[in-house]
Design an enzyme around this catalytic site. Sequence first.
Site, PDB file in Angstrom:
ATOM      1  N   TYR A 157       0.829  -1.210   0.000  1.00  0.00           N
ATOM      2  CA  TYR A 157       0.000   0.000   0.000  1.00  0.00           C
ATOM      3  C   TYR A 157       0.865   1.264   0.000  1.00  0.00           C
ATOM      4  O   TYR A 157       0.640   2.183  -0.794  1.00  0.00           O
ATOM      5  CB  TYR A 157      -0.908  -0.029   1.231  1.00  0.00           C
ATOM      6  N   LYS A 161       1.089   4.083  -2.958  1.00  0.00           N
ATOM      7  CA  LYS A 161       0.696   5.472  -2.696  1.00  0.00           C
ATOM      8  C   LYS A 161       1.862   6.431  -2.946  1.00  0.00           C
ATOM      9  O   LYS A 161       1.654   7.565  -3.407  1.00  0.00           O
ATOM     10  CB  LYS A 161       0.170   5.614  -1.277  1.00  0.00           C
TER      11      LYS A 161
END
Length: 253
Positions: A157, A161
Amino acid sequence: MSLLDGQTALVTGAGGGIGSALALRFAEEGAAVALHCRTSVQTAGEVAARIRELGGEAVVLRADLTDEAACHRLVRETTDWSGGRLTALVNNAAVQPVQPLAGMTAAQWRTVVDTNLGSVFACTQAAAAHMGEHGGGTITHIASVEAGRPAPGHAHYSAAKAAVVMHARAAALEYGPHGIRVNSVSPGLIDREGLAQAWPDGVRRWLDAVPTGRLGRARDVADACVFLASPLASWITGHDLVVDGGVSARPTW
C-alpha cells in the site's frame, strides 16, 4: 455562486466513506457527479439519490478499475451521460489490506498495486485525453501519509501510494501545457464507523500524536479536493496536499 458551477466530476471509489463525501461535496459546490463503484452499488446509489434530492445531477457507473479497458470505458460513459463534459477526475478507488512482507505473495502485491496505482494511470490517461481536447480540467489523486511514512503490513500500500504522488507530479509536468492540473491529496487517519472498536490502540496513538487532537473526517479530504478542482487553485499543480491534522509535523525521534 458555488466553486464548481458548470463542472462535471468523476469520482472513483464513490461507494466508500471518503468517496461518498467527495461526491457529495462536489455536488454541493455545483458539479454534476458521476459516482464510480465496483461492488458498493447500493451505497453509491444512496449517495446519488441524496445528490438529486439536493437538486444536483448524479449517475452511478460500475467498473473494475484493474482492467485498463474498463477505465477508458468509464470515462466514455461519464462523458456520454454529461453531454460530452468532464472537467474533474478524483482518483480515489483503493484497497488497503494488511499483510507482512515476509509472507506476501506476488499476487497480493499485484492486487494492491494494480488497484491503487494502475487505475490511477489508466483513468488519468483516459480523462486527460478528453480534457485536453475540451479546454482542460483537473485531476486529483487520493494518496496517503503512508506514501512517506510506511506502516507495518502496508508495504504494498505504501509503495503504491508513494508512486501515486510521483505520478501526479509527472502528469502535472506533461499535461500542464494542455490546460490540465494534476495534484494529490494525502490524508492521515480518517475516522469511520467502528474504527475505534476495531483498532483502539492505533486510534489512541494517533490522538496522542496529532496536534489538532482528533481523527480526520472524510469531509476534510473532500474539502481539499474541492479546493484543488476550483478556480482558487488555478496556479497549483504537481503538489501533494497533506490533510493529516498536523501529525506529519511531529518529530519522529
